[in-house]
Scaffold this motif. Sequence first.
Motif, short mmCIF file in Angstrom:
data_model
loop_
_atom_site.label_atom_id
_atom_site.label_comp_id
_atom_site.label_asym_id
_atom_site.label_seq_id
_atom_site.Cartn_x
_atom_site.Cartn_y
_atom_site.Cartn_z
N TYR A 282 0.84 -1.20 0.00
CA TYR A 282 0.00 0.00 0.00
C TYR A 282 0.88 1.25 0.00
N ARG A 283 0.52 2.21 -0.82
CA ARG A 283 1.23 3.50 -0.87
C ARG A 283 0.21 4.63 -0.75
N PRO A 284 0.61 5.73 -0.14
CA PRO A 284 -0.34 6.84 0.06
C PRO A 284 -0.95 7.36 -1.24
N ASP A 285 -0.19 7.28 -2.35
CA ASP A 285 -0.68 7.84 -3.61
C ASP A 285 -1.44 6.80 -4.44
N GLN A 286 -1.72 5.62 -3.84
CA GLN A 286 -2.41 4.56 -4.57
C GLN A 286 -3.86 4.42 -4.11
N ILE A 287 -4.66 3.81 -4.96
CA ILE A 287 -5.97 3.33 -4.53
C ILE A 287 -5.72 1.94 -3.96
N VAL A 288 -5.69 1.86 -2.64
CA VAL A 288 -5.23 0.62 -2.00
C VAL A 288 -6.13 -0.56 -2.32
N GLN A 289 -7.41 -0.27 -2.63
CA GLN A 289 -8.32 -1.39 -2.95
C GLN A 289 -7.86 -2.13 -4.21
N ASN A 290 -7.18 -1.44 -5.12
CA ASN A 290 -6.70 -2.11 -6.34
C ASN A 290 -5.61 -3.13 -6.01
N THR A 291 -4.73 -2.75 -5.07
CA THR A 291 -3.69 -3.70 -4.65
C THR A 291 -4.31 -4.91 -4.00
N LEU A 292 -5.28 -4.68 -3.12
CA LEU A 292 -5.97 -5.79 -2.47
C LEU A 292 -6.67 -6.66 -3.51
N ARG A 293 -7.28 -6.02 -4.50
CA ARG A 293 -8.03 -6.76 -5.52
C ARG A 293 -7.12 -7.74 -6.27
N GLU A 294 -5.90 -7.31 -6.63
CA GLU A 294 -4.99 -8.18 -7.37
C GLU A 294 -4.63 -9.41 -6.54
N ARG A 295 -4.33 -9.19 -5.27
CA ARG A 295 -4.01 -10.31 -4.39
C ARG A 295 -5.22 -11.23 -4.21
N PHE A 296 -6.37 -10.64 -4.06
CA PHE A 296 -7.61 -11.39 -3.87
C PHE A 296 -7.88 -12.28 -5.09
N LEU A 297 -7.73 -11.73 -6.30
CA LEU A 297 -8.04 -12.47 -7.51
C LEU A 297 -7.04 -13.61 -7.76
N THR A 298 -5.81 -13.44 -7.33
CA THR A 298 -4.83 -14.51 -7.50
C THR A 298 -5.30 -15.76 -6.77
N ILE A 299 -5.84 -15.57 -5.55
CA ILE A 299 -6.37 -16.72 -4.81
C ILE A 299 -7.74 -17.13 -5.37
N GLY A 300 -8.60 -16.13 -5.60
CA GLY A 300 -9.97 -16.40 -6.02
C GLY A 300 -10.05 -17.10 -7.36
N GLN A 301 -9.09 -16.85 -8.24
CA GLN A 301 -9.06 -17.52 -9.54
C GLN A 301 -8.12 -18.71 -9.56
N ALA A 302 -7.60 -19.06 -8.37
CA ALA A 302 -6.70 -20.22 -8.23
C ALA A 302 -5.59 -20.20 -9.27
N LYS A 303 -4.94 -19.04 -9.41
CA LYS A 303 -3.91 -18.88 -10.44
C LYS A 303 -2.67 -19.70 -10.09
N VAL A 304 -2.23 -20.50 -11.04
CA VAL A 304 -1.02 -21.30 -10.88
C VAL A 304 0.01 -20.81 -11.90
N SER A 305 1.21 -20.55 -11.44
CA SER A 305 2.25 -20.05 -12.33
C SER A 305 2.64 -21.11 -13.35
N THR A 306 3.03 -20.68 -14.53
CA THR A 306 3.54 -21.60 -15.54
C THR A 306 5.06 -21.64 -15.57
N SER A 307 5.67 -20.93 -14.65
CA SER A 307 7.13 -20.91 -14.53
C SER A 307 7.49 -20.25 -13.20
N ALA A 308 8.75 -20.37 -12.81
CA ALA A 308 9.20 -19.69 -11.60
C ALA A 308 9.09 -18.18 -11.76
N VAL A 309 9.35 -17.69 -12.95
CA VAL A 309 9.27 -16.25 -13.20
C VAL A 309 7.85 -15.76 -12.99
N GLU A 310 6.88 -16.51 -13.49
CA GLU A 310 5.49 -16.11 -13.32
C GLU A 310 5.05 -16.23 -11.87
#
Length: 808
Positions: free
Chosen positions: A646-674
Amino acid sequence: MNRNIKKVAVLGSGVMGSRIACHFANIGVEVLLLDIVPRELLPAEEAKGLTLQSGVVRNRIVNSSLETALKSNPSPIFSKSYVSRIKTGNFEDNMKDIGACDWIIEVVVERLDIKKAVFDQVEEHRKPGSLITSNTSGIPIHLMAAGRTDDFKAHFCGTHFFNPPRYLELLEIIPTADTRTDVVDFLTYFGDKMLGKTVVLCKDTPAFIGNRIGVYSMLAITHLVEGMELSIEEVDKYTGPAMGHPKSATFRTADVVGLDTLVNVANGLMQNAPDDEAKDVFQLPAYITKMAENKWLGEKTKQGFYKKDKDDKGNTVILSLDLKTLTYREQSKVKSSTLEVTKQEEDIRKRMKAYEQGTDKAAALFRAMHYPLFEYVSRRVPEITDDFYRIDDAMRAGFGWELGPFEVWDALGVRATLKKIKAEEKRLPGQTGEVASWVHDMLDAGCESFYHIIEGVKHYYDLATKSYKPLPGASDLIVLDHIRDTKTIWKNSGVTILDLGDGIINCEFHTKMNTIGGDVIQGINKAIDLAEKDFRGLVITNDGKNFSAGANIGMIFMMAVEQDFDELNMAVRMFQNTAMRIRYSAIPVVVAPFQLTLGGGCEFAMHADFVQLHAETYMGLVEFGVGVIPGGGGSKEFALRASDEYRPDQIVQNTLRERFLTIGQAKVSTSAVEAAELGYLQKGKYAITMNRKRLLADAKAKAVELADAGYIQPAPRNDIKVLGNQGLGIVYVGASSMRAGNYISDHDKKISEKLGWVMCGGNLSAPTEVSEQYLLDLERKAFLELCSERKTLERIQHMLTKGKPLRN
């Protein structure tokens, strides 16, 4: 001389060239990918008013090939962002640019005249001392070098990548008599450390090593199948994972590779290996010749040994070819008493012994294919290699065998098998029942096996000295299988703890799919206890096919079905506490994941002091698929990481949303880089190992480095900013709109709301700083509540019985 590879030119952008270019981009190298200029305009180009001089037309072939490669599945590139490392061009406009390249790899069509014409241009533009290699599977390397300058010949050799080059580990290096030794040494080093390959030094003989032995083995089976009256599905069942071979086995592999490729290699060996005593094995059976005439080439023509079709109800069915009638029919179920026995044996070497001793058709095929193979590979030494272990390396790395032929022979007993080879009645062309004399010399010298483990290092029988010598580079590796007998300090049913030396111990899982249950939790805690008391650091990794498929959901299912929520609460708490011990122990903990690293395996990695992971790591929090949220600290950890971002100049909900969707969409990386891009790894707290064999040694080195730096036990966090109702509103609105659009089910909506409730810190009126334990308690409560839901139990049961997620 010191040599650095900063820029590589790949000449030829076909299936292999474009994918080789992608793999060099994967390791951070700048790539120049070139191909020919089109001679005709496409109708769409004419309609746009383009000409043959238009840049987009001149680079159409190379750009189209690269685009096709990037769309392929599995992907040849670690991350879409890495495509920017590849610059495309054509032979006429951009060949001059190879003068800035350190390595030039030719991957044009398999015709000597065309390759020589390309090398004429290479000679004109390359800088002296730059490497030049040809990726060929059949053309003799020395013929390509003929007539070239001394500097060209000194820096030239064959480098045969196997397709797909990102995923298949084999890299064959084929020097000529003129290739400098330091060039071969550098390519061997670079292929191993940087490209992550098993590098096999080959002689310039037909099909080199991998294809010479692999195609012999495959064609031997195609000859045996008729006389033994075996169906295609029987052969593929018998010669697949039970035998330590890939799931695609024999005929399915031919379909994937393409029957035309198999035919071309076989015909090439018939022509180019006239002195091979078993050359008639390369004479194609009549049914393969007929299939080639019919253009039944496998996947590329939609039919080969198998064919997809529709049944009366419109469902897709896979038919198999009847080799007697050359018509397609429904597949029959394959049963085998021998396979039932081998299923019970996890140890591949013991499984080979059980397979050989069977009494049904599967065992008969095992013997009929292996005995002539043993004879054949023994006779290829020293023709194709002076060192037999290179044949094993090639078959494991290029064809996906768990054991190479000499390793299988060792498992069966070298001396005992000699009599069986001689007695085998189902002889293949060229098979005499007699192995090469050097095998008898080995036994006469008192060496009863091809390999021998001495003080944790793998040795091989050296023909020249008639004694055991360490495998090159073996002393740099740590192989748990080689030290388990002498270095084990504690074990239970699911875990073995071993002393790696230098004050570092390793905690190894060995459950089915390395799932995490009570025995693994106990083992990890015991390892941390031992490390804190008597050692300096801990590594968590194993020698399995996958790091971990996650928590033992069968155990969770039983407790949930029986409504034993006190016991389940205790189990989840222990899981969370173990993750926290990994993070907050008094010694550094390095987790070294690879391949599947899901659920709890991912959560353990997320809590490590450092993650040393293999490039091919498929990491993710996938609990949504079984109707729950991550309950081993994963939900808490993503809330913590969101807070740190979270940063003061950010919309913090967007950061939370990205983390939330990674779990909610059960995202699995296709490589270590991903995995890093998805947030499973933290900057500065991970490193990637390209070569899987080096992973444990690299992880141990990192643990030593952390210990030497003066590791200080960190303190649990109590400054995690959560958004409370401010964040929950966004979560609930998003879940409701997704449900209204029928993108998710009612149960998906409920799981989403539970996850949001945890990540937002519960029902708080304003953003608040909370502790890790606070979030863990919320996480555990939500997990238990979801386990009481009937639809969650249905999802878990479906996963246990069907092996795939249920949408309900």
